[in-house]
Design a protein around this motif. Structure first.
Motif, PDB file in Angstrom:
ATOM      1  N   LEU A  31       0.877  -1.142  -0.012  1.00 18.93           N
ATOM      2  CA  LEU A  31      -0.055  -0.052  -0.057  1.00 18.93           C
ATOM      3  C   LEU A  31       1.005   1.237  -0.086  1.00 18.93           C
ATOM      4  CD1 LEU A  31      -2.415  -0.870   2.727  1.00 18.93           C
ATOM      5  CD2 LEU A  31      -2.605  -1.379   0.472  1.00 18.93           C
ATOM      6  N   ASP A  32       0.521   2.343  -0.608  1.00 15.39           N
ATOM      7  CA  ASP A  32       1.044   3.493  -0.282  1.00 15.39           C
ATOM      8  C   ASP A  32       0.994   4.281   0.753  1.00 15.39           C
ATOM      9  OD1 ASP A  32       1.804   6.490  -0.822  1.00 15.39           O
ATOM     10  OD2 ASP A  32       2.127   5.966  -2.788  1.00 15.39           O
ATOM     11  N   ALA A  33       1.751   4.442   1.559  1.00 15.46           N
ATOM     12  CA  ALA A  33       1.805   5.011   2.748  1.00 15.46           C
ATOM     13  C   ALA A  33       1.121   6.436   3.351  1.00 15.46           C
ATOM     14  CB  ALA A  33       2.922   5.147   3.751  1.00 15.46           C
ATOM     15  N   ARG A  34       1.044   6.976   2.149  1.00 18.22           N
ATOM     16  CA  ARG A  34       0.412   8.291   1.926  1.00 18.22           C
ATOM     17  C   ARG A  34      -1.501   8.162   1.840  1.00 18.22           C
ATOM     18  NH1 ARG A  34       3.462  10.624  -2.768  1.00 18.22           N
ATOM     19  NH2 ARG A  34       3.327   8.622  -3.552  1.00 18.22           N
ATOM     20  N   VAL A  35      -1.558   6.950   1.335  1.00 19.60           N
ATOM     21  CA  VAL A  35      -3.144   6.709   0.933  1.00 19.60           C
ATOM     22  C   VAL A  35      -3.176   5.381   1.193  1.00 19.60           C
ATOM     23  CG1 VAL A  35      -3.408   8.534  -0.755  1.00 19.60           C
ATOM     24  CG2 VAL A  35      -2.469   6.561  -1.459  1.00 19.60           C
ATOM     25  N   PRO A  36      -3.309   4.770   2.333  1.00 22.51           N
ATOM     26  CA  PRO A  36      -3.625   3.288   2.808  1.00 22.51           C
ATOM     27  C   PRO A  36      -4.876   2.850   2.531  1.00 22.51           C
ATOM     28  CG  PRO A  36      -2.361   4.637   4.628  1.00 22.51           C
ATOM     29  CD  PRO A  36      -2.798   5.663   3.737  1.00 22.51           C
ATOM     30  N   ARG A  37      -5.793   3.860   2.487  1.00 19.90           N
ATOM     31  CA  ARG A  37      -7.182   3.317   2.276  1.00 19.90           C
ATOM     32  C   ARG A  37      -7.341   3.138   0.758  1.00 19.90           C
ATOM     33  NH1 ARG A  37     -10.097   6.948   4.699  1.00 19.90           N
ATOM     34  NH2 ARG A  37      -9.934   5.708   6.438  1.00 19.90           N
ATOM     35  N   SER A  38      -7.029   4.401  -0.047  1.00 19.65           N
ATOM     36  CA  SER A  38      -7.305   4.344  -1.267  1.00 19.65           C
ATOM     37  C   SER A  38      -6.539   3.590  -2.232  1.00 19.65           C
ATOM     38  CB  SER A  38      -7.338   5.949  -1.941  1.00 19.65           C
ATOM     39  OG  SER A  38      -8.109   6.611  -1.170  1.00 19.65           O
ATOM     40  N   SER A  39      -5.396   2.891  -1.758  1.00 17.57           N
ATOM     41  CA  SER A  39      -4.462   2.317  -2.561  1.00 17.57           C
ATOM     42  C   SER A  39      -4.547   0.889  -2.348  1.00 17.57           C
ATOM     43  CB  SER A  39      -2.826   2.729  -2.199  1.00 17.57           C
ATOM     44  OG  SER A  39      -2.504   2.308  -0.813  1.00 17.57           O
ATOM     45  N   LYS A  40      -5.614   0.525  -1.504  1.00 18.24           N
ATOM     46  CA  LYS A  40      -6.090  -0.745  -1.206  1.00 18.24           C
ATOM     47  C   LYS A  40      -7.123  -1.376  -2.156  1.00 18.24           C
ATOM     48  CE  LYS A  40      -6.977  -3.875   2.651  1.00 18.24           C
ATOM     49  NZ  LYS A  40      -6.332  -5.168   2.191  1.00 18.24           N
ATOM     50  N   ASN A  41      -6.883  -2.333  -2.758  1.00 24.46           N
ATOM     51  CA  ASN A  41      -8.095  -3.122  -3.613  1.00 24.46           C
ATOM     52  C   ASN A  41      -8.933  -3.801  -2.777  1.00 24.46           C
ATOM     53  OD1 ASN A  41      -9.086  -5.322  -5.007  1.00 24.46           O
ATOM     54  ND2 ASN A  41      -8.416  -4.252  -6.621  1.00 24.46           N
ATOM     55  N   PRO A  42     -10.200  -3.638  -2.850  1.00 23.37           N
ATOM     56  CA  PRO A  42     -10.951  -4.252  -1.822  1.00 23.37           C
ATOM     57  C   PRO A  42     -11.121  -5.713  -2.173  1.00 23.37           C
ATOM     58  CG  PRO A  42     -12.205  -2.539  -2.871  1.00 23.37           C
ATOM     59  CD  PRO A  42     -10.866  -2.650  -3.385  1.00 23.37           C
ATOM     60  N   ASP A  43     -11.033  -6.149  -3.742  1.00 25.59           N
ATOM     61  CA  ASP A  43     -10.944  -7.457  -4.057  1.00 25.59           C
ATOM     62  C   ASP A  43     -10.330  -8.307  -3.372  1.00 25.59           C
ATOM     63  OD1 ASP A  43     -13.190  -6.614  -5.564  1.00 25.59           O
ATOM     64  OD2 ASP A  43     -12.058  -6.538  -7.395  1.00 25.59           O
ATOM     65  N   ILE A  44      -9.188  -7.944  -2.902  1.00 24.08           N
ATOM     66  CA  ILE A  44      -7.930  -8.785  -2.665  1.00 24.08           C
ATOM     67  C   ILE A  44      -8.425  -9.593  -1.360  1.00 24.08           C
ATOM     68  CG2 ILE A  44      -6.796  -6.997  -1.138  1.00 24.08           C
ATOM     69  CD1 ILE A  44      -4.202  -8.460  -2.385  1.00 24.08           C
ATOM     70  N   ASP A  45      -9.174  -8.994  -0.633  1.00 19.43           N
ATOM     71  CA  ASP A  45      -9.537  -9.962   0.658  1.00 19.43           C
ATOM     72  C   ASP A  45     -10.317 -11.193   0.192  1.00 19.43           C
ATOM     73  OD1 ASP A  45      -8.326  -8.046   2.337  1.00 19.43           O
ATOM     74  OD2 ASP A  45     -10.228  -6.886   2.616  1.00 19.43           O
ATOM     75  N   GLN A  46     -11.009 -10.960  -1.007  1.00 18.32           N
ATOM     76  CA  GLN A  46     -11.612 -12.337  -1.275  1.00 18.32           C
ATOM     77  C   GLN A  46     -10.650 -13.094  -2.195  1.00 18.32           C
ATOM     78  OE1 GLN A  46     -14.781 -11.090  -3.878  1.00 18.32           O
ATOM     79  NE2 GLN A  46     -15.878 -12.997  -3.693  1.00 18.32           N
ATOM     80  N   LEU A  47      -9.610 -12.491  -2.803  1.00 18.90           N
ATOM     81  CA  LEU A  47      -8.799 -13.208  -3.826  1.00 18.90           C
ATOM     82  C   LEU A  47      -7.960 -14.010  -2.918  1.00 18.90           C
ATOM     83  CD1 LEU A  47      -8.003 -10.666  -6.527  1.00 18.90           C
ATOM     84  CD2 LEU A  47      -8.482 -13.053  -7.200  1.00 18.90           C
ATOM     85  N   ALA A  48      -7.406 -13.285  -1.836  1.00 17.85           N
ATOM     86  CA  ALA A  48      -6.600 -13.891  -0.815  1.00 17.85           C
ATOM     87  C   ALA A  48      -7.142 -14.706   0.071  1.00 17.85           C
ATOM     88  CB  ALA A  48      -5.427 -12.810  -0.275  1.00 17.85           C
TER      89      ALA A  48
END
Ligand code: G4P
Length: 281
Positions: A31-48
């Motif tokens: 994640l980018d530490a300046r935008v730790p929410r916006s740089s997170k892809n929500p699908d990854i929780d399902q993918l991983a």
């Protein structure tokens, strides 16, 4: 402002990610530490879904240290292992190996109980474009690491980088796309330069950034551009910046676009200061 990515790339990248994820034990999510929410892809929780997880807060050198601490705690509370790094300079990289092993402790113990001794943990780096995946892989893998060849059957065609006897890293990162349902996400990613400036209006973008900085980091903005004591609107601020930075067109007219580009570049390279654009709820 409206932001969008290219669906064709997204579909291909997601398919790759789905294939590669089958081969690994742990997802190292950048994640980018300046935008730790916006740089997170929500699908990854399902993918991983059934994988071990490590969150890397990269570009920590550009982010507000106090905000980074808050984000570290936030993701730890959500059950992730978290390491903050500056992949460009290698800072914090030495903590990553330990964190991967710690995150996969359960698997290592399970293997040991079953008498499986030499099966390394397999890791894959994933993240949105420009978050620093390649830089991180280079920094983490270092020069000493040797690439292992294809392993017949299981990992056909894949290159693994041997980090040590316990950890192997897939040499190609998984690319994820951010979700733009919330336009703030698009705006924040445009601020950090994740969305190419050609497709967005740099002047409008810089006015949005100036507005944010005025509210959240006023001292840094003032210091960088020697702003006067009196309150200026974002437009007046940009005009002031154009003046102090000699942004003029040929006929002597103020070049707002040039001033806007300076503001964006200064922000992205950390010259305005260490700034985080969002905090945990
Ligand atoms: P990606 O694979 O995820 O797409 O990202 P990549 O590694 O290409 O990195 C994107 C940009 O971010 C690069 O800058 C890289 O140097 C920079 N970067 C990566 N990690 C860090 C970090 O921890 N701190 C800082 N400050 N920057 C980082 P670039 O402008 O594309 O190239 P250059 O500046 O290296 O010439």
């Amino acid at each position: 402002m409206h932001f969008q990515w290219y669906p064709g790339h997204m579909t291909k990248a997601k398919r790759m990610m789905q294939e590669n994820i089958k081969l690994i034990d742990i997802v190292v999510e950048l994640l980018d530490a300046r935008v730790p929410r916006s740089s997170k892809n929500p699908d990854i929780d399902q993918l991983a879904n059934n994988k071990f997880r490590l969150v890397i807060l990269n570009k920590a050198d550009l982010a507000d240290e106090e905000a980074t601490r808050q984000w570290e705690n936030y993701y730890k509370e959500k059950g992730f292992f978290v390491v903050k790094v500056n992949a460009q300079k290698g800072q914090g990289i030495k903590n990553v190996k330990g964190a991967i092993m710690e995150a996969c402790r359960e698997k290592m113990e399970r293997d040991r109980k079953r008498g499986i001794m030499n099966r390394p943990i397999r890791a894959m780096v994933a993240g949105i474009p420009n978050v620093g995946k390649s830089t991180f892989i280079n920094s983490f893998a270092g020069k000493a690491c040797t690439k292992t060849g294809n392993k017949p059957g299981v990992t056909k065609g894949k290159q693994w980088i041997k980090i040590n006897k316990d950890v192997e890293l897939l040499d190609t990162p998984g690319i994820l796309w951010p979700k733009f349902e919330d336009q703030t996400v698009g705006l924040h990613l445009a601020f950090i330069g994740s969305i190419k400036d050609e497709i967005i209006q740099v002047e409008e973008l810089s006015l949005n950034l100036i507005k944010f900085l005025k509210e959240t980091y006023p001292a840094q903005l003032k210091e960088r551009y020697s702003l006067p004591e009196e309150e200026l609107t974002p437009e007046q601020t940009l005009s002031h910046i154009a003046e102090v930075r000699f942004c003029k067109k040929q006929g002597g007219e103020v070049d707002f676009e040039k001033a806007a580009a300076i503001v964006m570049e200064d922000f992205r390279s950390g010259k305005i200061g260490r700034i985080t654009l969002e905090l945990p709820e």
